[in-house]
Design a protein around this motif. Sequence first.
Motif, PDB file in Angstrom:
ATOM      1  N   PHE A   1     -16.823  18.028  13.065  1.00 21.65           N
ATOM      2  CA  PHE A   1     -17.064  18.747  11.814  1.00 21.65           C
ATOM      3  C   PHE A   1     -17.855  17.892  10.829  1.00 21.65           C
ATOM      4  CE2 PHE A   1     -13.398  16.500  10.125  1.00 21.65           C
ATOM      5  CZ  PHE A   1     -13.600  16.467   8.750  1.00 21.65           C
ATOM      6  N   LEU A   2     -17.670  16.560  10.872  1.00 22.10           N
ATOM      7  CA  LEU A   2     -18.450  15.696   9.986  1.00 22.10           C
ATOM      8  C   LEU A   2     -19.914  15.643  10.415  1.00 22.10           C
ATOM      9  CD1 LEU A   2     -16.098  12.670   9.199  1.00 22.10           C
ATOM     10  CD2 LEU A   2     -16.975  14.379   7.604  1.00 22.10           C
ATOM     11  N   MET A   3     -20.146  15.606  11.706  1.00 21.60           N
ATOM     12  CA  MET A   3     -21.532  15.626  12.198  1.00 21.60           C
ATOM     13  C   MET A   3     -22.209  16.946  11.819  1.00 21.60           C
ATOM     14  SD  MET A   3     -21.968  12.662  13.365  1.00 21.60           S
ATOM     15  CE  MET A   3     -23.642  12.990  13.862  1.00 21.60           C
TER      16      MET A   3
ATOM     17  N   VAL B   1     -27.951   8.527  11.890  1.00 19.17           N
ATOM     18  CA  VAL B   1     -27.157   8.184  13.067  1.00 19.17           C
ATOM     19  C   VAL B   1     -25.844   7.628  12.543  1.00 19.17           C
ATOM     20  CG1 VAL B   1     -26.980   6.752  15.120  1.00 19.17           C
ATOM     21  CG2 VAL B   1     -29.201   7.721  14.472  1.00 19.17           C
ATOM     22  N   ALA B   2     -24.787   8.395  12.709  1.00 21.30           N
ATOM     23  CA  ALA B   2     -23.480   8.009  12.177  1.00 21.30           C
ATOM     24  C   ALA B   2     -22.878   6.883  13.005  1.00 21.30           C
ATOM     25  CB  ALA B   2     -22.550   9.208  12.164  1.00 21.30           C
ATOM     26  N   THR B   3     -22.235   5.955  12.311  1.00 16.82           N
ATOM     27  CA  THR B   3     -21.590   4.828  12.991  1.00 16.82           C
ATOM     28  C   THR B   3     -20.105   4.707  12.681  1.00 16.82           C
ATOM     29  OG1 THR B   3     -22.280   3.357  11.197  1.00 16.82           O
ATOM     30  CG2 THR B   3     -23.709   3.473  13.147  1.00 16.82           C
ATOM     31  N   HIS B   4     -19.676   5.168  11.532  1.00 13.27           N
ATOM     32  CA  HIS B   4     -18.271   5.065  11.136  1.00 13.27           C
ATOM     33  C   HIS B   4     -17.878   6.302  10.341  1.00 13.27           C
ATOM     34  CE1 HIS B   4     -19.512   0.879  11.731  1.00 13.27           C
ATOM     35  NE2 HIS B   4     -18.264   0.691  12.126  1.00 13.27           N
ATOM     36  N   ALA B   5     -16.616   6.665  10.437  1.00 11.60           N
ATOM     37  CA  ALA B   5     -16.111   7.798   9.665  1.00 11.60           C
ATOM     38  C   ALA B   5     -14.614   7.654   9.479  1.00 11.60           C
ATOM     39  CB  ALA B   5     -16.415   9.115  10.379  1.00 11.60           C
TER      40      ALA B   5
ATOM     41  N   TRP C   1     -15.175  10.432   4.817  1.00 11.19           N
ATOM     42  CA  TRP C   1     -16.454   9.765   4.609  1.00 11.19           C
ATOM     43  C   TRP C   1     -17.105   9.490   5.944  1.00 11.19           C
ATOM     44  CZ3 TRP C   1     -16.872   5.103   6.987  1.00 11.19           C
ATOM     45  CH2 TRP C   1     -15.714   4.317   7.141  1.00 11.19           C
ATOM     46  N   ILE C   2     -18.432   9.373   5.907  1.00  7.53           N
ATOM     47  CA  ILE C   2     -19.202   9.082   7.103  1.00  7.53           C
ATOM     48  C   ILE C   2     -20.346   8.157   6.696  1.00  7.53           C
ATOM     49  CG2 ILE C   2     -20.513  11.221   6.862  1.00  7.53           C
ATOM     50  CD1 ILE C   2     -20.600  11.306   9.989  1.00  7.53           C
TER      51      ILE C   2
ATOM     52  N   ILE D   1     -19.477  10.920   1.069  1.00 11.40           N
ATOM     53  CA  ILE D   1     -18.045  11.179   0.900  1.00 11.40           C
ATOM     54  C   ILE D   1     -17.879  12.667   0.657  1.00 11.40           C
ATOM     55  CG2 ILE D   1     -15.955  10.707  -0.435  1.00 11.40           C
ATOM     56  CD1 ILE D   1     -17.211   7.979  -1.147  1.00 11.40           C
ATOM     57  N   TYR D   2     -17.059  13.298   1.499  1.00 12.15           N
ATOM     58  CA  TYR D   2     -16.811  14.739   1.418  1.00 12.15           C
ATOM     59  C   TYR D   2     -15.411  15.007   0.891  1.00 12.15           C
ATOM     60  CZ  TYR D   2     -21.028  15.572   4.164  1.00 12.15           C
ATOM     61  OH  TYR D   2     -22.325  15.634   4.594  1.00 12.15           O
TER      62      TYR D   2
END
Length: 135
Positions: free
Chosen positions: A12-14, A72-76, A84-85, A109-110
């Motif tokens: 869902f974050l992606m 390109v996400a690395t941490h969440a 956060w992502i 930050i969501y």
Amino acid sequence: MNTTSHADIPDFLMELEDAFNKAMISNDVEQISRCITDDWILVTPEAGPVPRSRILGVIASGLLTHATMTKVATHACVAGDVAWITGRGQNTGTFNGAPMAADEYITDIYRRVDGQWRCMLTHLTPAHTSQQSAA
């Protein structure tokens, strides 16, 4: 609290990040507004904290446009109604009619508001190349 590596970023974050990127390259203020909270802040190295109204105004006027935007996400992390992502992003576009390109680390930050996830803060940090040294 669940901190993740790039291999297991929640879907869902992606999806939120993809929607936010698409909204930004649409240069459509209404579409962007659906991705962010009313109190969204953009933190940039050049201007510090910039309120939603200022960014949306610059986009609406055409002074700032985006043609491409990738991350390109690395941490969440997801903790209740906040997530956060962080990742590395690149974008291109124009600012005041001049071409621009950025390579930066981005943290979004969501917050879940009325059942909908919206970005409440975006923090940008320039990425250093191998020729540059980190402070």
